[in-house]
Design a protein around this motif. Structure first.
Motif, PDB file in Angstrom:
ATOM      1  N   PRO A  22      35.687  53.643  32.862  1.00 17.88           N
ATOM      2  CA  PRO A  22      36.330  52.424  33.214  1.00 17.88           C
ATOM      3  C   PRO A  22      36.627  52.462  34.887  1.00 17.88           C
ATOM      4  O   PRO A  22      36.666  53.690  35.374  1.00 17.88           O
ATOM      5  CB  PRO A  22      37.873  52.435  32.541  1.00 17.88           C
ATOM      6  CG  PRO A  22      37.888  53.544  32.000  1.00 17.88           C
ATOM      7  CD  PRO A  22      36.717  54.223  31.797  1.00 17.88           C
ATOM      8  N   THR A  23      36.482  51.436  35.498  1.00 17.20           N
ATOM      9  CA  THR A  23      36.778  51.438  37.009  1.00 17.20           C
ATOM     10  C   THR A  23      38.272  51.120  37.287  1.00 17.20           C
ATOM     11  O   THR A  23      38.764  49.992  36.594  1.00 17.20           O
ATOM     12  CB  THR A  23      36.050  50.406  37.715  1.00 17.20           C
ATOM     13  OG1 THR A  23      34.358  50.642  37.363  1.00 17.20           O
ATOM     14  CG2 THR A  23      35.943  50.319  39.054  1.00 17.20           C
ATOM     15  N   LEU A  33      44.519  47.612  37.840  1.00 13.61           N
ATOM     16  CA  LEU A  33      43.442  46.834  37.106  1.00 13.61           C
ATOM     17  C   LEU A  33      42.364  47.506  36.594  1.00 13.61           C
ATOM     18  O   LEU A  33      41.704  48.195  37.617  1.00 13.61           O
ATOM     19  CB  LEU A  33      43.063  45.489  38.032  1.00 13.61           C
ATOM     20  CG  LEU A  33      41.962  44.532  37.500  1.00 13.61           C
ATOM     21  CD1 LEU A  33      42.909  43.760  36.233  1.00 13.61           C
ATOM     22  CD2 LEU A  33      41.363  43.692  38.528  1.00 13.61           C
ATOM     23  N   GLU A  35      38.902  47.873  34.792  1.00 17.66           N
ATOM     24  CA  GLU A  35      37.619  47.081  34.506  1.00 17.66           C
ATOM     25  C   GLU A  35      36.769  47.769  33.697  1.00 17.66           C
ATOM     26  O   GLU A  35      36.407  49.072  33.915  1.00 17.66           O
ATOM     27  CB  GLU A  35      36.969  46.731  35.801  1.00 17.66           C
ATOM     28  CG  GLU A  35      36.154  45.609  35.472  1.00 17.66           C
ATOM     29  CD  GLU A  35      35.457  45.199  37.062  1.00 17.66           C
ATOM     30  OE1 GLU A  35      35.331  43.840  36.963  1.00 17.66           O
ATOM     31  OE2 GLU A  35      35.442  45.743  38.091  1.00 17.66           O
ATOM     32  N   ALA A  42      37.009  46.456  26.832  1.00 13.45           N
ATOM     33  CA  ALA A  42      38.546  46.008  27.155  1.00 13.45           C
ATOM     34  C   ALA A  42      39.567  45.960  26.031  1.00 13.45           C
ATOM     35  O   ALA A  42      40.635  46.385  25.860  1.00 13.45           O
ATOM     36  CB  ALA A  42      38.305  44.788  28.016  1.00 13.45           C
ATOM     37  N   ARG A  69      37.109  41.308  30.648  1.00 21.03           N
ATOM     38  CA  ARG A  69      36.725  42.528  30.917  1.00 21.03           C
ATOM     39  C   ARG A  69      37.569  43.643  31.423  1.00 21.03           C
ATOM     40  O   ARG A  69      37.105  44.771  31.873  1.00 21.03           O
ATOM     41  CB  ARG A  69      35.442  42.437  31.893  1.00 21.03           C
ATOM     42  CG  ARG A  69      34.385  41.412  31.367  1.00 21.03           C
ATOM     43  CD  ARG A  69      33.366  42.164  30.473  1.00 21.03           C
ATOM     44  NE  ARG A  69      32.383  41.382  29.867  1.00 21.03           N
ATOM     45  CZ  ARG A  69      31.258  40.849  30.330  1.00 21.03           C
ATOM     46  NH1 ARG A  69      31.147  41.114  31.723  1.00 21.03           N
ATOM     47  NH2 ARG A  69      30.891  39.848  29.734  1.00 21.03           N
ATOM     48  N   THR A  70      38.854  43.214  31.413  1.00 18.62           N
ATOM     49  CA  THR A  70      39.785  44.011  32.368  1.00 18.62           C
ATOM     50  C   THR A  70      41.129  44.197  31.361  1.00 18.62           C
ATOM     51  O   THR A  70      41.599  43.402  30.428  1.00 18.62           O
ATOM     52  CB  THR A  70      40.319  43.224  33.616  1.00 18.62           C
ATOM     53  OG1 THR A  70      40.693  41.956  33.177  1.00 18.62           O
ATOM     54  CG2 THR A  70      39.113  43.348  34.581  1.00 18.62           C
TER      55      THR A  70
ATOM     56  N   ARG B 184      40.414  42.817  44.518  1.00 22.20           N
ATOM     57  CA  ARG B 184      39.140  42.070  44.789  1.00 22.20           C
ATOM     58  C   ARG B 184      38.926  41.798  46.101  1.00 22.20           C
ATOM     59  O   ARG B 184      37.966  40.742  46.312  1.00 22.20           O
ATOM     60  CB  ARG B 184      38.970  40.946  43.852  1.00 22.20           C
ATOM     61  CG  ARG B 184      39.297  41.068  42.429  1.00 22.20           C
ATOM     62  CD  ARG B 184      38.122  41.754  41.678  1.00 22.20           C
ATOM     63  NE  ARG B 184      38.298  42.066  40.308  1.00 22.20           N
ATOM     64  CZ  ARG B 184      37.519  42.785  39.723  1.00 22.20           C
ATOM     65  NH1 ARG B 184      36.716  43.560  40.190  1.00 22.20           N
ATOM     66  NH2 ARG B 184      37.945  42.792  38.137  1.00 22.20           N
ATOM     67  N   LEU B 227      35.099  35.194  38.701  1.00 19.30           N
ATOM     68  CA  LEU B 227      35.430  36.434  37.978  1.00 19.30           C
ATOM     69  C   LEU B 227      35.552  36.058  36.485  1.00 19.30           C
ATOM     70  O   LEU B 227      36.195  34.923  36.253  1.00 19.30           O
ATOM     71  CB  LEU B 227      36.640  37.139  38.322  1.00 19.30           C
ATOM     72  CG  LEU B 227      36.413  37.880  39.906  1.00 19.30           C
ATOM     73  CD1 LEU B 227      37.790  37.937  40.437  1.00 19.30           C
ATOM     74  CD2 LEU B 227      36.089  39.309  39.519  1.00 19.30           C
ATOM     75  N   GLU B 230      41.172  37.289  34.666  1.00 21.05           N
ATOM     76  CA  GLU B 230      41.848  38.557  34.565  1.00 21.05           C
ATOM     77  C   GLU B 230      43.120  38.612  35.036  1.00 21.05           C
ATOM     78  O   GLU B 230      43.713  37.584  35.467  1.00 21.05           O
ATOM     79  CB  GLU B 230      41.267  39.768  35.557  1.00 21.05           C
ATOM     80  CG  GLU B 230      41.265  39.231  37.147  1.00 21.05           C
ATOM     81  CD  GLU B 230      40.352  40.145  38.070  1.00 21.05           C
ATOM     82  OE1 GLU B 230      39.421  40.694  37.449  1.00 21.05           O
ATOM     83  OE2 GLU B 230      40.630  40.310  38.975  1.00 21.05           O
TER      84      GLU B 230
END
Lengths: 241, 297
Positions: A22-23, A33, A35, A42, A69-70, B184, B227, B230
Motif C-alpha cells: 500500500p501507499t 490515507l 491507497e 482495500a 481504493r483507499t 493529493r 479520484l 475516498e
C-alpha cells in the motif's frame, strides 16, 4: 515536496513479490490515507484494521473510513509510527460466506430497467435474474447516512451514470452506477440507473444499528412479485434539506 | 409541565443546536457535525457551569431571540453582539440571569459570524447517535430553529458558576489558514500550489456549515478527472473542477472524489467559522516534521 514524495510528485512504494504494498499518504496532523492497487485489497485492509481494532492491536483511532481504493484513518496520536508499520502487514483476502448475507427484498420495476437491459444486451427478466443471483458486499458507505456502495457485479455488467441526473430519486430506489449497486436510504437527487425499489429501511437513527448496511456487509437482493405501495415518507426524508 | 424549556421568538438567519458532534460514524456516511467554533461553544458552556458536551445554540450573522419558561443562567460567546434580557442590555461573554418568562436576545454580530448561546443545563432535544447537533448535510438532529418552535432545556448539573468575563477580540483583518500539504497535492502543478499560497482569496458568500468556499484564482491541475471516492477529513482543502479551494467544515461529506491539496488542522478552524463573506483569506503552508510519515524504503 513532503519527505515521502519523490521530486516528481509520485509516491514511493515498495513493490513486493505478490501484491503491491500500500501507499501511505499523510492527511493533516493525525490522519493517514492508505491507497491500494485494487478494490479488493482495500476491502482486505479494512477487514484487517477492524480485526486489529477488535483485538486491541490498533492504536486509538477516531475514524476508519474505507472507500473505493483507499482506507482513511483519522484521529491517530502518532500516524508516523503506523505509516511505517502498516505496509508490512499480511492482508488475508476478504473472507466470503463467513457472515449471513443481509437480504433486501426488491420489486424490479425501476424506470431504467429497460435501459440497463439494453446496456447489458439481455432481457429485463435476465437483468433481474443476474442481479438477484449476485453475491454483493458493501465496499464502503457515503453520499448519505446508510448509503452503501455494493460491489459484486462483474466488469462487463458495469453501467454509466445517467446523462441527466434525476432531481428526486424516491426512497428505497435500487440503482446501478459504474461497478456499484446502491439503495437510496432517503429521497434525494441522484444519477444512478434505477432498476427497482425496496421497502427495507436502510437507515433509522433510532435503531441499533442505525445502518442496515455497513462496510463489509454481504448482501443479496431477493425479487418480490407483488406490486409495491407508494414509498412511505421517513423521518429522514422529512428532515432532508 | 416542566419549566425547563425555551421558545423561539426570533430564529434569525440560521440558528442550530450544536454540541461536540457525532465523531466515529464517518464510515456510515455520517458527518462529524458539532459547533463550528469549538472554543466559543466550550466557553459558553463553562460560563454557565455546563460540561463541554452540553448543547448550545449556534447563530449565523443575525443572532436570535428566545423566551425562557423558567429562570436560568445563560451566556453568549463567539461573534460579539449586543445581548439583551427583555430589551435591557446585559454583558456579552458573561453569565447573565434570565428571569422566568423573559426574552434573551443575541443581536446581529458586530463582527464575526456565529454566536453561541448557552443555558445552564444545556439545550436538550433527544440525542441522535450520541449527539444533539443539527447536521445540515445529512439532516440528522433537530431542525434549525423556527419562529415559535420550542426546545427543552436540561437540568443544571453543577454549582452556580463563578463570575467570569471574557475578553472580546477585535475583527480579524484576514483569515489565515495554515495547512499541511496532501494527501493529493501531486494532482496540482507547482504553479497551482504556488497559487494556493500566493493568491488573493476571499471568503465566498456561498459558504455554510458544510464548507467555507473561496473566491480567487483557480489552482492549476496536473491531472484531469476525478479520484475514486475516498475518505475526507475535517479541514480538507478540497478543490472541485472550478479550481477554487473549499475548506471542509463540520457538516462536510465523509467521502468525495475531488483532490484534497492540503489539510487545515482543527485548531485553526474556529477562525474560519467566524470569517464573514468577503474576508481576505491567506493559505500558509506548514512544514511537516521530517519523518513524521515515512515510507518504507
Amino acid at each position: 515536496m513532503t519527505p515521502d514524495r519523490t521530486p516528481d510528485g509520485t509516491e514511493t512504494a515498495v513493490r513486493g513479490a505478490g501484491r503491491p504494498s500500500p501507499t501511505v499518504l499523510p492527511v493533516g496532523e493525525h490522519g493517514l490515507l492508505i491507497e491500494l492497487a485494487r478494490a479488493e485489497d482495500a476491502e482486505a485492509l479494512h477487514a484487517e484494521l477492524l480485526r486489529r481494532a477488535a483485538d486491541g492491536r490498533l492504536p486509538a483511532v477516531r475514524e476508519i473510513v474505507p472507500a473505493a481504493r483507499t482506507v482513511f484513518l483519522d484521529g491517530l496520536a502518532d500516524p508516523g509510527a503506523l505509516a511505517v508499520e502498516l505496509p508490512g502487514w499480511h492482508l488475508p483476502p476478504p473472507a466470503a460466506g463467513d457472515r449471513a448475507a443481509v437480504e433486501i427484498p426488491v420489486h424490479y420495476d425501476g424506470p431504467d430497467l429497460a435501459d440497463v437491459a439494453a446496456l447489458w444486451g439481455v432481457s429485463a427478466d435476465e437483468v433481474v435474474r443476474r442481479h438477484s443471483a449476485t453475491a454483493f458486499r458493501v465496499a464502503f458507505c457515503g453520499f448519505a447516512p446508510g448509503f452503501g456502495y455494493l460491489t459484486g457485479l462483474p466488469e462487463h455488467l458495469h453501467v454509466p451514470r445517467r446523462e441527466n441526473p434525476r432531481t428526486r430519486v424516491p426512497v428505497g430506489s435500487v440503482g446501478l452506477a459504474g461497478p456499484y449497486t446502491g439503495v437510496y436510504p432517503r429521497s434525494s437527487p441522484g444519477g444512478w440507473q434505477l432498476i427497482g425499489r425496496t421497502e427495507a429501511v436502510l437507515w433509522d437513527p433510532r435503531r441499533e444499528p442505525a445502518a442496515l448496511l455497513a462496510p463489509g456487509t454481504p448482501v443479496r437482493f431477493v425479487p418480490q412479485d407483488a406490486p409495491v405501495p407508494a414509498p412511505r415518507t421517513t423521518a429522514c426524508e422529512e428532515s432532508a434539506r | 409541565m416542566t419549566d425547563r424549556a425555551l421558545s423561539v421568538v426570533r430564529a434569525g438567519a440560521l440558528t442550530t443546536v450544536q454540541d461536540l458532534g457525532r465523531p466515529g460514524h464517518a464510515h456510515l456516511g455520517v458527518p462529524r457535525s458539532g459547533a463550528l467554533d469549538g472554543p466559543a461553544h466550550r466557553l459558553a458552556n463553562r460560563l454557565v457551569g455546563n460540561p463541554a458536551s452540553a448543547a448550545t445554540l449556534e447563530t449565523t450573522l443575525t443572532g436570535c431571540a428566545v423566551r425562557l419558561r423558567g429562570a436560568a443562567t445563560a451566556a453568549v460567546t463567539g461573534a460579539p453582539c449586543p445581548v439583551t434580557v427583555d430589551g435591557r442590555p446585559v454583558p456579552w461573554g458573561a453569565p447573565v440571569h434570565v428571569p422566568a418568562g423573559a426574552v434573551l436576545e443575541a443581536g446581529p454580530a458586530t463582527h464575526g459570524v456565529r454566536s453561541y448561546l448557552a443555558f445552564a443545563g444545556g439545550v436538550g432535544p433527544e440525542p441522535v447517535l450520541g449527539s444533539r447537533a443539527t447536521d445540515l448535510l445529512s439532516g440528522l438532529g433537530p431542525d434549525p430553529l423556527a419562529d415559535g418552535a420550542g426546545l427543552p432545556l436540561g437540568s443544571p448539573c453543577g454549582p452556580p458558576p463563578a463570575a467570569d468575563v471574557v475578553p472580546c477580540a477585535g475583527p480579524a483583518a484576514e483569515l489565515v489558514l495554515p495547512f499541511l500539504p496532501g494527501p493529493r497535492d501531486a494532482w496540482f502543478t507547482a504553479e497551482g500550489l504556488r497559487t494556493l499560497t500566493d493568491g488573493r482569496f476571499r471568503v465566498s458568500a456561498a459558504s455554510n456549515r458544510i464548507g467555507l468556499r473561496t473566491e480567487g484564482p483557480p489552482l492549476e491541475r496536473a491531472r484531469d478527472g476525478e479520484l475514486p471516492s475516498e475518505g475526507m477529513p475535517l479541514g480538507a482543502l478540497q478543490v472541485p473542477p472550478n479550481g477554487l479551494p473549499v475548506l471542509f467544515l463540520h457538516d462536510h461529506p465523509t467521502t468525495g472524489g475531488y483532490p484534497v491539496a492540503g489539510v487545515v488542522p482543527e485548531r485553526f478552524l474556529a477562525a474560519a467559522a467566524q470569517a464573514a463573506p468577503g474576508t481576505p483569506v491567506r493559505f500558509v503552508r506548514l512544514g511537516r516534521r521530517p519523518g513524521a510519515v515515512a515510507h518504507p524504503g
